[in-house]
Enzyme design. Structure first.
Site, mmCIF file in Angstrom:
data_model
loop_
_atom_site.group_PDB
_atom_site.id
_atom_site.type_symbol
_atom_site.label_atom_id
_atom_site.label_comp_id
_atom_site.label_asym_id
_atom_site.label_seq_id
_atom_site.Cartn_x
_atom_site.Cartn_y
_atom_site.Cartn_z
ATOM 1 N N LYS A 54 0.824 -1.216 0.000
ATOM 2 C CA LYS A 54 0.000 0.000 0.000
ATOM 3 C C LYS A 54 0.857 1.264 0.000
ATOM 4 C CE LYS A 54 -0.818 0.457 5.002
ATOM 5 N NZ LYS A 54 -1.840 0.580 6.047
ATOM 6 N N ASP A 55 2.165 1.140 0.317
ATOM 7 C CA ASP A 55 3.062 2.298 0.294
ATOM 8 C C ASP A 55 3.635 2.583 -1.094
ATOM 9 O OD1 ASP A 55 2.725 2.583 3.010
ATOM 10 O OD2 ASP A 55 4.653 1.689 3.557
ATOM 11 N N SER A 80 -4.845 8.420 8.405
ATOM 12 C CA SER A 80 -5.332 8.143 7.053
ATOM 13 C C SER A 80 -6.626 8.891 6.727
ATOM 14 C CB SER A 80 -5.573 6.629 6.921
ATOM 15 O OG SER A 80 -6.441 6.336 5.860
ATOM 16 N N ARG A 113 -8.441 8.263 4.257
ATOM 17 C CA ARG A 113 -9.368 7.196 3.833
ATOM 18 C C ARG A 113 -10.140 6.657 5.023
ATOM 19 N NH1 ARG A 113 -8.944 2.028 4.871
ATOM 20 N NH2 ARG A 113 -6.786 2.257 5.571
ATOM 21 N N ARG A 114 -9.430 6.356 6.106
ATOM 22 C CA ARG A 114 -10.106 5.845 7.298
ATOM 23 C C ARG A 114 -11.028 6.914 7.892
ATOM 24 N NH1 ARG A 114 -4.514 3.283 9.254
ATOM 25 N NH2 ARG A 114 -4.754 1.154 8.457
ATOM 26 N N ARG A 158 0.501 10.447 13.776
ATOM 27 C CA ARG A 158 1.603 9.790 13.087
ATOM 28 C C ARG A 158 2.292 8.876 14.080
ATOM 29 N NH1 ARG A 158 5.071 11.562 8.991
ATOM 30 N NH2 ARG A 158 5.796 9.441 9.278
ATOM 31 N N VAL A 165 3.556 1.665 15.468
ATOM 32 C CA VAL A 165 2.470 0.969 16.173
ATOM 33 C C VAL A 165 2.515 1.244 17.677
ATOM 34 C CG1 VAL A 165 1.571 -1.316 16.781
ATOM 35 C CG2 VAL A 165 2.203 -0.821 14.412
ATOM 36 N N ARG A 187 1.262 4.761 18.419
ATOM 37 C CA ARG A 187 -0.181 4.930 18.198
ATOM 38 C C ARG A 187 -0.995 4.255 19.305
ATOM 39 N NH1 ARG A 187 -1.292 5.529 11.802
ATOM 40 N NH2 ARG A 187 0.670 6.519 11.271
ATOM 41 N N CYS A 245 -1.141 7.722 -2.726
ATOM 42 C CA CYS A 245 -1.348 6.754 -1.646
ATOM 43 C C CYS A 245 -2.019 7.365 -0.423
ATOM 44 C CB CYS A 245 -0.015 6.156 -1.202
ATOM 45 S SG CYS A 245 1.062 5.646 -2.516
#
Length: 328
Positions: free
Chosen positions: A90-91, A136, A138-139, A160, A163, A166, A253
């Site tokens: 996806k990147d 994102s 999109r999200r 940003r 994992v 976040r 992207c």
């Protein structure tokens, strides 16, 4: 004549795999390294490369989208400093650069998005005014649209970080929940922290989400052929259709575009491919969501054509006007 190719008769050094330095990238690259060792009989060493996307603290939409995670790896490949590289698919920008080949797309992991929320909460049980973190657009678009249509009151917060960072926002109480890719959490062995897997009927993933891309120099034909043994044809067809949709929408992207190609089976026989796409304003007030179903494509061109056709329908429904939005 000297054979300088990575798998040439005179080559006995370990194969060099270029990877980003993040825990997730290293975990993904480690899985690929083991598979490549098995296929080639050669040792594989990880070469850690820092990308601009890893060091910049700006939001992705401000620094050029997720392609910033890829450029340094590709430069290292073209300079011959590494033999092949592993990316989160996806990147990858949709245009393939000259001199490099996408040698393999291994079998895809879970493409869904996942919620990590305080107190084990699912998305539908989040309290009124819940702060949900994601980097994102999109999200954001789809979460806000779903909340709006189901009478939920959430605030999407741009974040940003890796994992740990976040999920740390939830553990510290700064956010009520964060949304991450299920595949990344799985590869890190952290699926147990997920409080809700978001159905693709609720949130379509990013094009190529859950899939890895193994890239090498086009001149390394022998290595490309060996890496191709790791290719999963069904995953390749699906992500080709998804990425063609993204390219035809002329979206990067980091645009608020979701897409997923599902292979539909009649019993044990896979006979159809369904491609779904969505574009939305980041506040969720407007979505264009369409799907198309057809025979499983038998070539790259057929898969790409399916993506372009759905993109054309989405543009006809007003998708272009939604992609100019930048909430971050």
């Amino acid at each position: 004549m000297t054979d300088n190719s990575p798998l040439g008769a005179g080559a006995n050094r370990p194969l060099r795999l270029g990877t980003r330095r993040s825990k997730l990238a290293m975990a993904q690259s480690g899985l690929v390294a083991d598979a490549v060792s098995e296929v080639t009989g050669r040792a594989v060493e990880l070469v850690e490369i820092t990308t601009y996307g890893d060091t910049s603290r700006e939001h992705l939409t401000q620094i050029g989208g997720t392609g910033v995670f890829v450029a340094a790896l590709r430069d290292a490949l073209l300079r011959g400093e590494v033999d092949f590289a592993v990316h989160s698919l996806k990147d990858l920008p949709t245009a393939q650069p000259e001199g490099l080949v996408l040698a393999a797309v291994p079998e895809r992991e879970d493409p869904r998005d996942a919620l990590v929320a305080r107190d084990g909460l699912t998305f539908e049980r989040l309290p009124s005014g819940a702060r949900v973190g994601t980097g994102s657009p999109r999200r954001m678009a789809q979460l806000n649209a779903y909340a709006r249509s189901h009478g939920l009151d959430i605030e999407t917060v741009p974040i940003r970080g890796n994992v740990d960072t976040r999920i740390g926002f939830v553990r510290s109480g700064e956010l009520d929940a964060v949304v991450l890719a299920a595949a990344g959490l799985s590869r890190l062995g952290r699926s147990g922290e997920v409080t809700d897997f978001l159905s693709v009927d609720t949130v379509l993933p990013a094009p190529g989400q859950g899939a890895l891309a193994i890239e090498c120099a086009a001149s390394s034909a022998d290595l490309a052929a060996a890496l191709a043994e790791l290719d999963d044809p069904y995953t390749r067809v699906a992500v080709t259709a998804e990425r063609a949709l993204l390219a035809a929408l002329e979206a990067g992207c980091s645009a608020p575009v979701g897409a997923l190609a599902d292979l539909l089976a009649d019993g044990q026989v896979v006979n159809e491919l369904r491609l779904r796409g969505v574009v939305g304003s980041t506040d969720g007030s407007s979505l264009v969501q369409l799907s198309t179903t057809g025979p499983v494509p038998t070539s790259h061109d057929d898969a790409a054509a399916l993506g372009r056709e759905l993109a054309a329908e989405m543009l006809a429904k007003g998708a272009a006007g939604l992609m100019g939005e930048r909430a971050l």
